[in-house]
Write a protein that holds these residues in place. Structure first.
Motif, PDB file in Angstrom:
ATOM      1  N   ILE A 119       0.840  -1.209   0.000  1.00  0.00           N
ATOM      2  CA  ILE A 119       0.000   0.000   0.000  1.00  0.00           C
ATOM      3  C   ILE A 119       0.870   1.252   0.000  1.00  0.00           C
ATOM      4  O   ILE A 119       0.615   2.210  -0.730  1.00  0.00           O
ATOM      5  CB  ILE A 119      -0.947  -0.011   1.207  1.00  0.00           C
ATOM      6  N   GLY A 120       1.912   1.259   0.840  1.00  0.00           N
ATOM      7  CA  GLY A 120       2.801   2.414   0.907  1.00  0.00           C
ATOM      8  C   GLY A 120       3.544   2.642  -0.389  1.00  0.00           C
ATOM      9  O   GLY A 120       3.731   3.793  -0.821  1.00  0.00           O
ATOM     10  N   ARG A 121       3.968   1.568  -1.029  1.00  0.00           N
ATOM     11  CA  ARG A 121       4.705   1.703  -2.295  1.00  0.00           C
ATOM     12  C   ARG A 121       3.810   2.275  -3.394  1.00  0.00           C
ATOM     13  O   ARG A 121       4.259   3.045  -4.242  1.00  0.00           O
ATOM     14  CB  ARG A 121       5.270   0.345  -2.714  1.00  0.00           C
ATOM     15  N   LYS A 122       2.542   1.881  -3.370  1.00  0.00           N
ATOM     16  CA  LYS A 122       1.610   2.368  -4.390  1.00  0.00           C
ATOM     17  C   LYS A 122       1.100   3.765  -4.062  1.00  0.00           C
ATOM     18  O   LYS A 122       0.952   4.615  -4.954  1.00  0.00           O
ATOM     19  CB  LYS A 122       0.430   1.401  -4.505  1.00  0.00           C
ATOM     20  N   GLY A 123       0.822   4.025  -2.784  1.00  0.00           N
ATOM     21  CA  GLY A 123       0.245   5.316  -2.400  1.00  0.00           C
ATOM     22  C   GLY A 123       1.249   6.438  -2.308  1.00  0.00           C
ATOM     23  O   GLY A 123       0.923   7.599  -2.581  1.00  0.00           O
ATOM     24  N   GLY A 124       2.497   6.116  -1.883  1.00  0.00           N
ATOM     25  CA  GLY A 124       3.554   7.117  -1.803  1.00  0.00           C
ATOM     26  C   GLY A 124       3.277   8.192  -0.758  1.00  0.00           C
ATOM     27  O   GLY A 124       2.504   8.013   0.188  1.00  0.00           O
ATOM     28  N   ARG A 125       3.895   9.341  -0.967  1.00  0.00           N
ATOM     29  CA  ARG A 125       3.765  10.466  -0.024  1.00  0.00           C
ATOM     30  C   ARG A 125       2.336  10.958   0.130  1.00  0.00           C
ATOM     31  O   ARG A 125       1.929  11.313   1.240  1.00  0.00           O
ATOM     32  CB  ARG A 125       4.651  11.625  -0.486  1.00  0.00           C
ATOM     33  N   PRO A 126       1.552  10.997  -0.937  1.00  0.00           N
ATOM     34  CA  PRO A 126       0.164  11.434  -0.770  1.00  0.00           C
ATOM     35  C   PRO A 126      -0.604  10.584   0.244  1.00  0.00           C
ATOM     36  O   PRO A 126      -1.484  11.097   0.941  1.00  0.00           O
ATOM     37  CB  PRO A 126      -0.430  11.283  -2.181  1.00  0.00           C
ATOM     38  N   LEU A 127      -0.263   9.295   0.336  1.00  0.00           N
ATOM     39  CA  LEU A 127      -0.918   8.419   1.308  1.00  0.00           C
ATOM     40  C   LEU A 127      -0.593   8.867   2.725  1.00  0.00           C
ATOM     41  O   LEU A 127      -1.480   8.933   3.590  1.00  0.00           O
ATOM     42  CB  LEU A 127      -0.480   6.970   1.100  1.00  0.00           C
ATOM     43  N   LEU A 128       0.685   9.200   2.979  1.00  0.00           N
ATOM     44  CA  LEU A 128       1.081   9.656   4.315  1.00  0.00           C
ATOM     45  C   LEU A 128       0.395  10.973   4.660  1.00  0.00           C
ATOM     46  O   LEU A 128      -0.021  11.185   5.806  1.00  0.00           O
ATOM     47  CB  LEU A 128       2.599   9.812   4.391  1.00  0.00           C
ATOM     48  N   ALA A 129       0.268  11.858   3.661  1.00  0.00           N
ATOM     49  CA  ALA A 129      -0.403  13.145   3.895  1.00  0.00           C
ATOM     50  C   ALA A 129      -1.879  12.919   4.228  1.00  0.00           C
ATOM     51  O   ALA A 129      -2.435  13.571   5.124  1.00  0.00           O
ATOM     52  CB  ALA A 129      -0.261  14.034   2.667  1.00  0.00           C
ATOM     53  N   TRP A 130      -2.510  11.982   3.513  1.00  0.00           N
ATOM     54  CA  TRP A 130      -3.928  11.688   3.772  1.00  0.00           C
ATOM     55  C   TRP A 130      -4.111  11.074   5.155  1.00  0.00           C
ATOM     56  O   TRP A 130      -5.037  11.439   5.888  1.00  0.00           O
ATOM     57  CB  TRP A 130      -4.435  10.722   2.698  1.00  0.00           C
ATOM     58  N   GLU A 175       2.876  14.887  11.430  1.00  0.00           N
ATOM     59  CA  GLU A 175       4.163  15.153  10.782  1.00  0.00           C
ATOM     60  C   GLU A 175       5.346  14.788  11.674  1.00  0.00           C
ATOM     61  O   GLU A 175       6.362  14.278  11.202  1.00  0.00           O
ATOM     62  CB  GLU A 175       4.236  16.631  10.385  1.00  0.00           C
ATOM     63  N   GLY A 176       5.202  15.046  12.983  1.00  0.00           N
ATOM     64  CA  GLY A 176       6.292  14.727  13.904  1.00  0.00           C
ATOM     65  C   GLY A 176       6.561  13.238  13.974  1.00  0.00           C
ATOM     66  O   GLY A 176       7.724  12.804  13.961  1.00  0.00           O
ATOM     67  N   HIS A 177       5.499  12.432  14.047  1.00  0.00           N
ATOM     68  CA  HIS A 177       5.664  10.979  14.107  1.00  0.00           C
ATOM     69  C   HIS A 177       6.275  10.441  12.818  1.00  0.00           C
ATOM     70  O   HIS A 177       7.161   9.583  12.846  1.00  0.00           O
ATOM     71  CB  HIS A 177       4.311  10.315  14.357  1.00  0.00           C
ATOM     72  N   ILE A 178       5.796  10.942  11.699  1.00  0.00           N
ATOM     73  CA  ILE A 178       6.323  10.480  10.411  1.00  0.00           C
ATOM     74  C   ILE A 178       7.791  10.866  10.261  1.00  0.00           C
ATOM     75  O   ILE A 178       8.618  10.074   9.785  1.00  0.00           O
ATOM     76  CB  ILE A 178       5.485  11.061   9.249  1.00  0.00           C
ATOM     77  N   ALA A 179       8.135  12.085  10.678  1.00  0.00           N
ATOM     78  CA  ALA A 179       9.530  12.536  10.583  1.00  0.00           C
ATOM     79  C   ALA A 179      10.441  11.662  11.445  1.00  0.00           C
ATOM     80  O   ALA A 179      11.552  11.295  11.025  1.00  0.00           O
ATOM     81  CB  ALA A 179       9.631  14.004  11.015  1.00  0.00           C
ATOM     82  N   THR A 180       9.968  11.318  12.653  1.00  0.00           N
ATOM     83  CA  THR A 180      10.752  10.444  13.533  1.00  0.00           C
ATOM     84  C   THR A 180      10.967   9.082  12.895  1.00  0.00           C
ATOM     85  O   THR A 180      12.081   8.528  12.926  1.00  0.00           O
ATOM     86  CB  THR A 180      10.039  10.277  14.884  1.00  0.00           C
ATOM     87  N   ALA A 181       9.917   8.519  12.327  1.00  0.00           N
ATOM     88  CA  ALA A 181      10.016   7.209  11.676  1.00  0.00           C
ATOM     89  C   ALA A 181      10.949   7.274  10.472  1.00  0.00           C
ATOM     90  O   ALA A 181      11.767   6.363  10.249  1.00  0.00           O
ATOM     91  CB  ALA A 181       8.629   6.736  11.256  1.00  0.00           C
ATOM     92  N   GLU A 182      10.868   8.340   9.682  1.00  0.00           N
ATOM     93  CA  GLU A 182      11.735   8.481   8.507  1.00  0.00           C
ATOM     94  C   GLU A 182      13.199   8.565   8.909  1.00  0.00           C
ATOM     95  O   GLU A 182      14.071   7.964   8.258  1.00  0.00           O
ATOM     96  CB  GLU A 182      11.334   9.717   7.710  1.00  0.00           C
ATOM     97  N   ARG A 183      13.492   9.298   9.978  1.00  0.00           N
ATOM     98  CA  ARG A 183      14.881   9.395  10.443  1.00  0.00           C
ATOM     99  C   ARG A 183      15.406   8.033  10.860  1.00  0.00           C
ATOM    100  O   ARG A 183      16.569   7.694  10.610  1.00  0.00           O
ATOM    101  CB  ARG A 183      14.987  10.394  11.604  1.00  0.00           C
ATOM    102  N   LEU A 214       5.756   2.773   5.492  1.00  0.00           N
ATOM    103  CA  LEU A 214       6.858   3.700   5.265  1.00  0.00           C
ATOM    104  C   LEU A 214       7.971   3.055   4.438  1.00  0.00           C
ATOM    105  O   LEU A 214       8.586   3.717   3.587  1.00  0.00           O
ATOM    106  CB  LEU A 214       7.417   4.190   6.602  1.00  0.00           C
ATOM    107  N   ALA A 215       8.224   1.770   4.655  1.00  0.00           N
ATOM    108  CA  ALA A 215       9.222   1.072   3.842  1.00  0.00           C
ATOM    109  C   ALA A 215       8.802   1.064   2.378  1.00  0.00           C
ATOM    110  O   ALA A 215       9.645   1.185   1.477  1.00  0.00           O
ATOM    111  CB  ALA A 215       9.399  -0.367   4.349  1.00  0.00           C
ATOM    112  N   GLY A 216       7.499   0.927   2.143  1.00  0.00           N
ATOM    113  CA  GLY A 216       7.008   0.982   0.767  1.00  0.00           C
ATOM    114  C   GLY A 216       7.130   2.361   0.178  1.00  0.00           C
ATOM    115  O   GLY A 216       7.531   2.533  -0.984  1.00  0.00           O
ATOM    116  N   VAL A 217       6.784   3.390   0.960  1.00  0.00           N
ATOM    117  CA  VAL A 217       6.874   4.774   0.479  1.00  0.00           C
ATOM    118  C   VAL A 217       8.316   5.116   0.120  1.00  0.00           C
ATOM    119  O   VAL A 217       8.581   5.780  -0.902  1.00  0.00           O
ATOM    120  CB  VAL A 217       6.340   5.749   1.554  1.00  0.00           C
ATOM    121  N   LEU A 218       9.269   4.653   0.935  1.00  0.00           N
ATOM    122  CA  LEU A 218      10.692   4.958   0.697  1.00  0.00           C
ATOM    123  C   LEU A 218      11.326   4.010  -0.319  1.00  0.00           C
ATOM    124  O   LEU A 218      12.536   4.071  -0.557  1.00  0.00           O
ATOM    125  CB  LEU A 218      11.452   4.880   2.030  1.00  0.00           C
ATOM    126  N   HIS A 219      10.530   3.114  -0.881  1.00  0.00           N
ATOM    127  CA  HIS A 219      10.990   2.178  -1.918  1.00  0.00           C
ATOM    128  C   HIS A 219      12.161   1.317  -1.442  1.00  0.00           C
ATOM    129  O   HIS A 219      13.121   1.096  -2.195  1.00  0.00           O
ATOM    130  CB  HIS A 219      11.374   2.935  -3.189  1.00  0.00           C
TER     131      HIS A 219
END
Length: 215
Positions: free
Chosen positions: A74-85, A96-104, A130-135
């Motif tokens: 789902i993350g790989r297909k939805g990408g960043r727009p999915l995280l924003a939604w 945004e804070g939680h996502i930024a922490t996970a991305e770091r 997130l692993a899917g979003v970051l490919h």
């Protein structure tokens, strides 16, 4: 109703299904109390309720691996727009804070973030999507996902099961010691009271003896 009390009212097969489903949905990215459900079920298995801890651990592992894999897709297909939604719909969990922490964490640890993320509530929800979003390459994700699922789900089940067994055994021993102590206290009290009664009877007999007449 408490989770453990509710699980105790359903058949063992339903407990396995509920654990796999809740953990799978949590791993997919839906904020559900997967760890609480797993711990409650593992405690039930230690109380001879018909729940096999090995089957329980396997179901929890399966739910974790499958849920994370679906979340990755789902993350790989939805990408960043999915995280924003998700951030708009669930700001408490996908802010945004939680996502930024996970991305770091992902940028620093890579596939190890997936493995160790299984043991952290925040990353447990984010790891797959997130692993899917970051490919992240799927083979790396799959290895970390399977190993993390086995260690977390199987390890949690084993630890809670044996803690429950030991605690139950300790409580039984404690109850036996309490029974012995109660019997000893009762016998001691009876002997003390019997001795006091005998002494009091002797004192009364001495007081009632006639005093010899003076010459």
């Amino acid at each position: 109703m408490h989770v453990q009390e509710w699980l105790d009212t359903v058949p063992a097969a339903a407990v396995y299904a509920v654990v796999a489903l809740v953990i799978g949905l949590e791993s997919l990215g839906i904020p559900l109390p997967g760890e609480i459900v797993l711990v409650s079920a593992a405690l039930l298995s230690s109380q001879h309720s018909g729940i096999n801890p090995i089957v329980l651990g396997a179901c929890a592992t399966l739910g974790a691996v499958v849920g994370d894999s679906i979340g990755y897709a789902i993350g790989r297909k939805g990408g960043r727009p999915l995280l924003a939604w998700l951030g708009k719909k669930f700001p408490r969990h996908f802010g945004e804070g939680h996502i930024a922490t996970a991305e770091r964490s992902f940028e620093k640890w890579g596939m190890w973030a997936v493995f160790f993320g299984r043991f952290v509530a925040l990353l447990r929800i984010f790891a797959g999507p997130l692993a899917g979003v970051l490919h992240m390459p799927y083979w790396k994700f799959l290895i970390a996902n399977v190993l993390g699922g086995i260690c977390w789900a199987g390890g949690t089940t084993a630890v809670i099961y044996y803690v429950g067994v030991v605690a139950e055994d300790w409580l039984k021993r404690f109850s036996y010691l309490g029974l012995v102590a109660a019997v000893l206290i009762g016998l001691t009290s009876m002997l003390v009271l019997k001795r006091k009664a005998k002494k009091a009877a002797a004192e009364r007999a001495a007081e009632q003896e006639p005093v010899p007449a003076a010459d």
